[in-house]
Design a protein around this motif. Structure first.
Motif, PDB file in Angstrom:
ATOM      1  N   ALA A 222       0.835  -1.216   0.000  1.00  0.00           N
ATOM      2  CA  ALA A 222       0.000   0.000   0.000  1.00  0.00           C
ATOM      3  C   ALA A 222       0.868   1.264   0.000  1.00  0.00           C
ATOM      4  CB  ALA A 222      -0.936  -0.008   1.199  1.00  0.00           C
ATOM      5  N   HIS A 223       2.099   1.176   0.536  1.00  0.00           N
ATOM      6  CA  HIS A 223       2.968   2.359   0.570  1.00  0.00           C
ATOM      7  C   HIS A 223       3.421   2.762  -0.834  1.00  0.00           C
ATOM      8  CE1 HIS A 223       5.582  -1.115   0.538  1.00  0.00           C
ATOM      9  NE2 HIS A 223       6.591  -0.342   0.165  1.00  0.00           N
ATOM     10  N   LEU A 224       3.406   1.803  -1.761  1.00  0.00           N
ATOM     11  CA  LEU A 224       3.812   2.115  -3.147  1.00  0.00           C
ATOM     12  C   LEU A 224       2.631   2.607  -3.970  1.00  0.00           C
ATOM     13  CD1 LEU A 224       6.014  -0.994  -3.974  1.00  0.00           C
ATOM     14  CD2 LEU A 224       6.779   1.357  -3.682  1.00  0.00           C
ATOM     15  N   TYR A 225       1.468   2.171  -3.552  1.00  0.00           N
ATOM     16  CA  TYR A 225       0.242   2.482  -4.303  1.00  0.00           C
ATOM     17  C   TYR A 225      -0.155   3.916  -3.967  1.00  0.00           C
ATOM     18  CZ  TYR A 225      -4.385   1.989  -6.241  1.00  0.00           C
ATOM     19  OH  TYR A 225      -5.511   2.172  -6.996  1.00  0.00           O
ATOM     20  N   ASN A 226       0.313   4.855  -4.782  1.00  0.00           N
ATOM     21  CA  ASN A 226       0.151   6.245  -4.372  1.00  0.00           C
ATOM     22  C   ASN A 226      -0.301   7.153  -5.509  1.00  0.00           C
ATOM     23  OD1 ASN A 226       0.394   8.597  -2.944  1.00  0.00           O
ATOM     24  ND2 ASN A 226       2.131   7.769  -1.782  1.00  0.00           N
ATOM     25  N   PRO A 227      -1.480   7.766  -5.375  1.00  0.00           N
ATOM     26  CA  PRO A 227      -1.974   8.641  -6.451  1.00  0.00           C
ATOM     27  C   PRO A 227      -1.045   9.820  -6.730  1.00  0.00           C
ATOM     28  CG  PRO A 227      -3.682   8.269  -4.798  1.00  0.00           C
ATOM     29  CD  PRO A 227      -2.414   7.690  -4.251  1.00  0.00           C
ATOM     30  N   THR A 228      -0.209  10.180  -5.746  1.00  0.00           N
ATOM     31  CA  THR A 228       0.644  11.350  -5.946  1.00  0.00           C
ATOM     32  C   THR A 228       2.003  10.984  -6.537  1.00  0.00           C
ATOM     33  OG1 THR A 228       1.410  11.158  -3.682  1.00  0.00           O
ATOM     34  CG2 THR A 228      -0.383  12.711  -4.088  1.00  0.00           C
ATOM     35  N   ASP A 229       2.173   9.736  -6.922  1.00  0.00           N
ATOM     36  CA  ASP A 229       3.468   9.381  -7.499  1.00  0.00           C
ATOM     37  C   ASP A 229       3.692  10.190  -8.783  1.00  0.00           C
ATOM     38  OD1 ASP A 229       5.567   6.928  -7.142  1.00  0.00           O
ATOM     39  OD2 ASP A 229       5.451   7.691  -9.203  1.00  0.00           O
TER      40      ASP A 229
ATOM     41  N   ARG B  57       2.349  12.374 -14.288  1.00  0.00           N
ATOM     42  CA  ARG B  57       2.765  12.625 -15.678  1.00  0.00           C
ATOM     43  C   ARG B  57       1.830  11.924 -16.667  1.00  0.00           C
ATOM     44  NH1 ARG B  57       9.316  12.973 -15.627  1.00  0.00           N
ATOM     45  NH2 ARG B  57       9.396  14.107 -13.658  1.00  0.00           N
ATOM     46  N   LEU B  58       1.402  10.720 -16.308  1.00  0.00           N
ATOM     47  CA  LEU B  58       0.488  10.009 -17.221  1.00  0.00           C
ATOM     48  C   LEU B  58      -0.849  10.745 -17.310  1.00  0.00           C
ATOM     49  CD1 LEU B  58       1.160   6.225 -16.443  1.00  0.00           C
ATOM     50  CD2 LEU B  58       1.862   7.537 -18.440  1.00  0.00           C
TER      51      LEU B  58
ATOM     52  N   GLN C  18       3.740  23.037  -9.935  1.00  0.00           N
ATOM     53  CA  GLN C  18       4.711  22.806  -8.854  1.00  0.00           C
ATOM     54  C   GLN C  18       4.761  21.324  -8.496  1.00  0.00           C
ATOM     55  OE1 GLN C  18       3.787  26.067  -6.148  1.00  0.00           O
ATOM     56  NE2 GLN C  18       5.603  25.412  -4.974  1.00  0.00           N
ATOM     57  N   ALA C  19       3.580  20.688  -8.394  1.00  0.00           N
ATOM     58  CA  ALA C  19       3.531  19.255  -8.051  1.00  0.00           C
ATOM     59  C   ALA C  19       4.272  18.447  -9.111  1.00  0.00           C
ATOM     60  CB  ALA C  19       2.084  18.794  -7.941  1.00  0.00           C
ATOM     61  N   LEU C  20       4.098  18.828 -10.372  1.00  0.00           N
ATOM     62  CA  LEU C  20       4.737  18.073 -11.462  1.00  0.00           C
ATOM     63  C   LEU C  20       6.255  18.205 -11.445  1.00  0.00           C
ATOM     64  CD1 LEU C  20       2.253  18.825 -14.360  1.00  0.00           C
ATOM     65  CD2 LEU C  20       2.986  16.541 -13.690  1.00  0.00           C
ATOM     66  N   SER C  21       6.761  19.241 -10.789  1.00  0.00           N
ATOM     67  CA  SER C  21       8.215  19.410 -10.770  1.00  0.00           C
ATOM     68  C   SER C  21       8.861  18.608  -9.628  1.00  0.00           C
ATOM     69  CB  SER C  21       8.552  20.901 -10.609  1.00  0.00           C
ATOM     70  OG  SER C  21       8.230  21.293  -9.276  1.00  0.00           O
ATOM     71  N   MET C  22       8.044  17.926  -8.818  1.00  0.00           N
ATOM     72  CA  MET C  22       8.607  17.222  -7.647  1.00  0.00           C
ATOM     73  C   MET C  22       9.026  15.787  -7.979  1.00  0.00           C
ATOM     74  SD  MET C  22       6.072  18.721  -4.778  1.00  0.00           S
ATOM     75  CE  MET C  22       6.194  20.465  -4.378  1.00  0.00           C
ATOM     76  N   ASP C  23       9.944  15.253  -7.135  1.00  0.00           N
ATOM     77  CA  ASP C  23      10.552  13.948  -7.438  1.00  0.00           C
ATOM     78  C   ASP C  23       9.801  12.761  -6.856  1.00  0.00           C
ATOM     79  OD1 ASP C  23      12.503  15.517  -8.449  1.00  0.00           O
ATOM     80  OD2 ASP C  23      13.955  15.161  -6.831  1.00  0.00           O
ATOM     81  N   THR C  24       9.153  12.961  -5.721  1.00  0.00           N
ATOM     82  CA  THR C  24       8.608  11.781  -5.026  1.00  0.00           C
ATOM     83  C   THR C  24       7.139  11.976  -4.636  1.00  0.00           C
ATOM     84  OG1 THR C  24       9.123  12.569  -2.812  1.00  0.00           O
ATOM     85  CG2 THR C  24      10.878  11.360  -3.937  1.00  0.00           C
ATOM     86  N   ALA C  25       6.468  10.836  -4.452  1.00  0.00           N
ATOM     87  CA  ALA C  25       5.061  10.847  -4.044  1.00  0.00           C
ATOM     88  C   ALA C  25       4.908  11.540  -2.690  1.00  0.00           C
ATOM     89  CB  ALA C  25       4.549   9.418  -3.948  1.00  0.00           C
ATOM     90  N   ARG C  26       5.873  11.295  -1.815  1.00  0.00           N
ATOM     91  CA  ARG C  26       5.796  11.870  -0.471  1.00  0.00           C
ATOM     92  C   ARG C  26       5.823  13.397  -0.530  1.00  0.00           C
ATOM     93  NH1 ARG C  26       7.749   9.746   4.766  1.00  0.00           N
ATOM     94  NH2 ARG C  26       8.262   7.864   3.657  1.00  0.00           N
ATOM     95  N   GLN C  27       6.764  13.917  -1.366  1.00  0.00           N
ATOM     96  CA  GLN C  27       6.870  15.377  -1.514  1.00  0.00           C
ATOM     97  C   GLN C  27       5.553  15.957  -2.022  1.00  0.00           C
ATOM     98  OE1 GLN C  27      10.313  15.544  -4.126  1.00  0.00           O
ATOM     99  NE2 GLN C  27      10.863  17.512  -3.196  1.00  0.00           N
ATOM    100  N   VAL C  28       5.014  15.324  -3.073  1.00  0.00           N
ATOM    101  CA  VAL C  28       3.771  15.833  -3.663  1.00  0.00           C
ATOM    102  C   VAL C  28       2.655  15.765  -2.621  1.00  0.00           C
ATOM    103  CG1 VAL C  28       2.041  15.525  -5.485  1.00  0.00           C
ATOM    104  CG2 VAL C  28       4.457  15.115  -5.987  1.00  0.00           C
TER     105      VAL C  28
END
Ligand code: PEP
Ligand code: MG
Length: 591
Positions: free
Chosen positions: A484-491, A496-497, A564-574
């Motif tokens: 579940a930790h990988l399953y993230n809408p903010t990834d 990008r998709l 701004q969200a699109l420029s971030m690297d990780t799901a956690r950051q977003v």
């Protein structure tokens, strides 16, 4: 003593009530205690049940040994020795005497404690063989519990499907078909050890509007049928035997929720538009025809996703064309002639089993197997039956057809060709149908998102199914709490998709919608609007909440936020960025 377990919140609301533990299916423990003058009666009932159980175990052992040999027959020998063990029975009797517990409740308490200790010992053990042996023994004890409870209740056993009093269902896992049978009148909530946020079982909980928490990890050995439990579907918490102060707090929380729901009611007739006047169409996702009314009650502008496969669950035979037609007609008539109704063709397979998928047999990777439109393209009669009903009902309202799980351009073209063949059949038969039915495709497989520029030329609309798009993009099973930790809408890969699909739709000037659970979460609404979405399809109950966020948003601000969200690297950051933003836009929603 109060015990808390934390899991994944999948359907909001608070429920307080007695536990119905599914592994003792058919046996509802209705009362925990008895009056002091009933104690000796309870003890005699208990002794009688143990005697009968011991006799039955002996008989079963002889019968099974004769049939299958002593190795299998000995399973019953082990159970028989438990029923004959006076020390074991005395432990239970002592609880009845000292606590005035009912015989059923005392049995469950003692056995559950035993199972819990066995499970702990399995966890501590390093030897795989020993672990397996201890777990097997724990399962045997659960079976022993069920046998004694059935004997104690005799004729009074209440089968699960026929519950007469409200309960909270607790289970290792639940299939969508089992959940579909729940009546919100008697099942006030459920909680399961496994499962993920966007499993179809979780989605059904939302449809039935019952609070639910899944992915709680092992907890069934901590609870007996009839224990008082609380399910907090907001925070994802299960509380077993709450103490008085917890109970009082949750009763208060329930009242606050009710008043919040009343406040949302006032939003129903207000327009769904950003504060600078851009309309954002809010549609409802439904699984059952009767939910069409929920869409109107909550102020949805139509049905953005009708998951028709639920017509097939719990059926021994496939629905006929008329059964399809009647279900669709009732939805379309409820919505009226101007509100859109997007009928998605069958998405059976994966975790939605029926007689159709049974014929396919067991697949090793059902989510990657013969699911959905792949299955329909193999079973053309089945597919055509549904398409005929959709084309016919098209005359009654603003109906659209949508194909799920499209992963190649060819697949979509095959579906369209079949639709044309069905039109010709109807034409030949002189049956009226909607000739220019609007056709759309779900974008829920990464290949479809990548090829969305081509697919956009083939259809009238897209609907992004983030539930599957996330699981297939990140290779993380949507039902598996371990990933579940990988399953993230903010990834960032998912964002990008989505952006790519929206751009492809804009270029070809076709509509695009998001109908995965992501669109029903206030946290993601600013992001989705910023990415260019002007339609969202959500569980009907979520419509007011999302509308509230949208009415606070400005489009230019949402666009900046998405960039701004699109420029971030990780799901956690977003994720943490979006939480900060929502707190600023609408603090109440962030809470
Ligand atoms: C999705 O995958 O996002 C979707 C809406 O379809 P389902 O949840 O029915 O698989
Ligand atoms: Mg899907």
């Amino acid at each position: 003593m109060e015990i808390r377990h934390h899991g994944i919140a999948v359907s909001p609301g608070v429920a307080i009530g007695p536990a119905f533990v599914i592994d003792t299916e058919g046996v509802r423990i209705t009362h925990q205690t008895v009056a002091a003058d009933h104690v000796s009666g309870e003890v005699s009932r208990l002794r009688k049940a143990f005697e009968v159980a011991a006799t039955e175990a002996r008989e079963n052992r002889q019968r099974i040994t004769a049939l299958h040999g002593p190795a299998i027959g000995n399973i019953f020998a082990a159970q028989g020795s438990v029923f004959e063990d006076p020390g074991f029975r005395e432990q239970i009797e002592n609880l009845v005497r000292s606590q005035c517990y009912s015989a059923e409740y005392a049995v469950s308490r003692v056995i559950r404690e035993f199972v819990r200790r066995l499970e702990e010992s399995a966890l501590r053990s390093v030897a795989e063989q020993h672990r397996a042996e201890v777990r097997r023994r724990a399962k045997d004890f659960i079976d022993i519990e069920r046998q004694i409870l059935v004997l104690l209740q005799g004729e009074n056993t209440e089968p699960f499907g026929e519950l007469t009093a409200p309960v909270i269902v607790l289970a290792t896992d639940l299939l969508p078909s089992e959940t579909a049978d729940f009546s919100p009148r008697t099942v006030h909530a459920f909680a399961t050890e496994s499962g993920g946020a966007t499993s179809h079982t979780a989605i059904l909980a939302g449809a039935l509007e019952i609070p639910a928490v899944v992915g709680l990890g092992r907890f069934l050995s901590d609870v007996s049928g009839g224990d008082m439990v609380i399910v907090d579907g907001e925070e994802g918490i299960l509380i077993i035997n709450p103490d008085e102060s917890t109970l009082a707090r949750y009763e208060e929380k329930r009242n606050v929720e009710r008043s919040r729901a009343d406040r949302y009611d006032s939003l129903r007739d207000k327009p769904s538009a950003t504060s600078d006047g851009t309309p954002i169409r809010l549609l409802g996702n439904i699984e059952l025809a009767q939910e069409a009314a929920h869409c109107l009650e909550r102020g949805a502008d139509g049905v953005g996703l009708y998951r028709t496969e639920f017509l097939y669950l719990n059926k021994t035979s496939d629905p006929t064309e008329e059964e399809h037609f009647e279900a669709y007609r009732s939805v379309v008539q409820t919505l009226g002639p101007t509100r859109p109704v997007v009928i998605r063709t069958l998405d059976l397979g994966a975790d939605k089993f029926s007689s159709v998928t049974d014929a396919v047999g067991v697949e090793k990777n059902p989510f990657l197997g013969l699911r959905s439109v792949r299955l329909c393209l193999r079973k053309l009669d089945l597919f055509k039956t549904q398409l005929r009903a959709i084309l016919r009902v098209g005359l009654l309202g603003k109906v659209r057809v949508m194909f799920p799980m499209i992963s190649t351009v060819d697949e979509l073209r095959q579906c369209k060709t079949l639709l044309n063949e069905v039109k010709e059949d109807l034409e030949d038969e002189g049956i009226p149908f909607k000739r220019d039915l609007s056709v759309g495709t779900m974008i829920e497989v990464p290949s479809a998102a990548i090829l969305s520029d081509i697919l956009a030329r083939e259809v009238d609309f897209f609907s992004i199914g983030t539930n599957d798009l996330i699981q297939y993009t990140l290779a993380a099973d949507r039902n598996n709490e371990n990933v579940a930790h990988l399953y993230n809408p903010t990834d960032p890969a998912v964002l990008r998709l989505i952006k790519r699909v929206v751009e492809a739709a804009e270029k070809e000037q076709i509509e695009v919608n998001v109908c995965g659970e992501m669109s029903g979460e206030p946290l993601y609404a600013p992001l989705l609007v910023g990415l260019g979405l002007r339609q969202l399809s959500v569980t009907p109950r979520k419509v007011p909440e999302i509308k509230r966020v949208i009415r606070q948003l400005r489009v230019d601000e949402a666009k900046r936020l998405a960039d701004q969200a699109l420029s971030m690297d990780t799901a956690r950051q977003v994720g943490s960025f979006l939480r900060d933003q929502l707190r600023r836009i609408l603090p109440e929603a962030a809470d």
